[in-house]
Write an enzyme that holds these catalytic residues in place. Structure first.
Site, PDB file in Angstrom:
ATOM      1  N   GLU A  91      34.799  48.568  39.498  1.00 52.11           N
ATOM      2  CA  GLU A  91      34.783  49.864  38.797  1.00 52.11           C
ATOM      3  C   GLU A  91      35.871  50.802  39.316  1.00 52.11           C
ATOM      4  OE1 GLU A  91      30.039  49.622  37.659  1.00 52.11           O
ATOM      5  OE2 GLU A  91      30.696  51.181  39.034  1.00 52.11           O
ATOM      6  N   ASN A 143      22.224  61.076  31.350  1.00 51.22           N
ATOM      7  CA  ASN A 143      21.636  61.231  32.678  1.00 51.22           C
ATOM      8  C   ASN A 143      22.650  61.644  33.753  1.00 51.22           C
ATOM      9  OD1 ASN A 143      22.949  58.823  32.898  1.00 51.22           O
ATOM     10  ND2 ASN A 143      21.148  57.599  33.443  1.00 51.22           N
ATOM     11  N   HIS A 159      26.932  58.405  36.920  1.00 49.76           N
ATOM     12  CA  HIS A 159      26.978  56.957  37.109  1.00 49.76           C
ATOM     13  C   HIS A 159      27.312  56.660  38.567  1.00 49.76           C
ATOM     14  CE1 HIS A 159      28.149  52.732  36.662  1.00 49.76           C
ATOM     15  NE2 HIS A 159      29.106  53.037  37.516  1.00 49.76           N
ATOM     16  N   LYS A 182      29.068  62.490  34.113  1.00 55.30           N
ATOM     17  CA  LYS A 182      29.094  62.127  32.693  1.00 55.30           C
ATOM     18  C   LYS A 182      29.297  63.361  31.795  1.00 55.30           C
ATOM     19  CE  LYS A 182      26.276  57.933  33.236  1.00 55.30           C
ATOM     20  NZ  LYS A 182      25.093  57.173  32.722  1.00 55.30           N
ATOM     21  N   TYR A 203      31.404  49.254  30.399  1.00 51.67           N
ATOM     22  CA  TYR A 203      29.964  48.965  30.260  1.00 51.67           C
ATOM     23  C   TYR A 203      29.717  47.581  29.655  1.00 51.67           C
ATOM     24  CZ  TYR A 203      28.155  53.558  31.680  1.00 51.67           C
ATOM     25  OH  TYR A 203      27.786  54.682  32.396  1.00 51.67           O
ATOM     26  N   ARG A 230      23.311  55.822  45.153  1.00 51.33           N
ATOM     27  CA  ARG A 230      22.225  55.496  44.222  1.00 51.33           C
ATOM     28  C   ARG A 230      20.977  56.325  44.559  1.00 51.33           C
ATOM     29  NH1 ARG A 230      23.333  52.473  39.538  1.00 51.33           N
ATOM     30  NH2 ARG A 230      21.076  52.301  39.479  1.00 51.33           N
TER      31      ARG A 230
HETATM   32  P1  ADP Z   1      22.262  53.023  35.918  1.00 44.22           P
HETATM   33  O1  ADP Z   1      23.263  54.015  35.331  1.00 44.22           O
HETATM   34  O2  ADP Z   1      21.129  53.710  36.630  1.00 44.22           O
HETATM   35  O3  ADP Z   1      22.914  51.954  36.757  1.00 44.22           O
HETATM   36  P2  ADP Z   1      22.008  51.047  33.797  1.00 44.22           P
HETATM   37  O4  ADP Z   1      23.181  50.362  34.405  1.00 44.22           O
HETATM   38  O5  ADP Z   1      20.787  50.228  33.525  1.00 44.22           O
HETATM   39  O6  ADP Z   1      21.555  52.305  34.668  1.00 44.22           O
HETATM   40  O7  ADP Z   1      22.429  51.705  32.414  1.00 44.22           O
HETATM   41  C1  ADP Z   1      23.700  52.305  32.252  1.00 44.22           C
HETATM   42  C2  ADP Z   1      23.521  53.602  31.495  1.00 44.22           C
HETATM   43  O8  ADP Z   1      23.083  53.316  30.163  1.00 44.22           O
HETATM   44  C3  ADP Z   1      22.433  54.537  32.034  1.00 44.22           C
HETATM   45  O9  ADP Z   1      22.864  55.325  33.113  1.00 44.22           O
HETATM   46  C4  ADP Z   1      22.113  55.371  30.810  1.00 44.22           C
HETATM   47  O10 ADP Z   1      23.111  56.368  30.576  1.00 44.22           O
HETATM   48  C5  ADP Z   1      22.198  54.321  29.707  1.00 44.22           C
HETATM   49  N1  ADP Z   1      20.915  53.673  29.419  1.00 44.22           N
HETATM   50  C6  ADP Z   1      20.260  52.753  30.175  1.00 44.22           C
HETATM   51  N2  ADP Z   1      19.119  52.343  29.609  1.00 44.22           N
HETATM   52  C7  ADP Z   1      19.039  53.015  28.423  1.00 44.22           C
HETATM   53  C8  ADP Z   1      18.092  53.043  27.347  1.00 44.22           C
HETATM   54  N3  ADP Z   1      16.989  52.271  27.368  1.00 44.22           N
HETATM   55  N4  ADP Z   1      18.338  53.867  26.301  1.00 44.22           N
HETATM   56  C9  ADP Z   1      19.447  54.644  26.252  1.00 44.22           C
HETATM   57  N5  ADP Z   1      20.389  54.658  27.233  1.00 44.22           N
HETATM   58  C10 ADP Z   1      20.197  53.862  28.302  1.00 44.22           C
HETATM   59 MG    MG Z   2      24.239  50.464  36.192  1.00 42.80          MG
END
Ligand code: ADP
Ligand code: MG
Length: 140
Positions: free
Chosen positions: A128, A114, A117, A11, A51, A87
């Site tokens: 994807e 974070n 992805h 990212k 997304y 993961r």
């Molecule tokens: P992952 O990336 O672990 O699969 P999700 O699919 O739930 O997690 O969320 C997609 C992305 O959205 C996350 O990696 C993060 O960058 C962002 N995100 C998720 N939850 C939150 C939140 N509560 N507040 C801000 N950003 C979030």
């Molecule tokens: Mg996800």
């Protein structure tokens, strides 16, 4: 054991801090192989399409803005159990909850920023990968 492919994004927060190599080394050390990779910049339409499962979440617009804020590395990873393995090495979405030794524990700067992805299921991995790569551009 089945050889799978999964989809990964390094990212903007991690690319900006010049962490592509360190993150890629962790992916490779976990046994995954990078079979396609490119540096791109998303626009709002592409980020929103990618997304769209999160379109009704309060963080959706901020997430799309962040994902468009700088270059990213999109990759296809291949290996045994690649989706789950990726993961695991990524760590929990929230870096405060990510296990020691995971990419998010080491590099993430917030729940949103974070660093990485990874696809969460075989169905989503195919969807994807197809957002960004043609089959002919993936070389096992
Ligand atoms: P992952 O990336 O672990 O699969 P999700 O699919 O739930 O997690 O969320 C997609 C992305 O959205 C996350 O990696 C993060 O960058 C962002 N995100 C998720 N939850 C939150 C939140 N509560 N507040 C801000 N950003 C979030
Ligand atoms: Mg996800």
């Amino acid at each position: 054991m089945v050889v799978e492919r999964t989809f990964s994004i390094i990212k903007p927060d991690a690319v900006e801090r010049n962490k592509i190599g360190e993150i890629t080394a962790m992916l490779e050390s976990s046994g995954l192989r990078i079979v396609a990779s490119k540096r791109i910049k998303l626009d709002q339409d592409k980020a929103a399409a990618f997304y769209k499962v999160h379109a009704d979440k309060p963080f959706f617009q901020s997430l799309c803005d962040f994902m468009c804020s700088g270059p990213i590395i999109v990759q296809v990873l291949e290996g045994e159990n690649a989706i789950q393995k990726n993961r695991e090495i990524m760590g929990a979405t929230n870096p405060d909850e990510a296990a020691e030794g995971t990419i998010r524990k080491q590099f993430a700067i917030s729940l949103e920023k974070n660093s990485i992805h990874g696809s969460d299921s075989p169905e989503n991995a195919i969807i994807e990968i197809n957002h960004f790569f043609n089959e002919k551009d993936i070389i096992s």
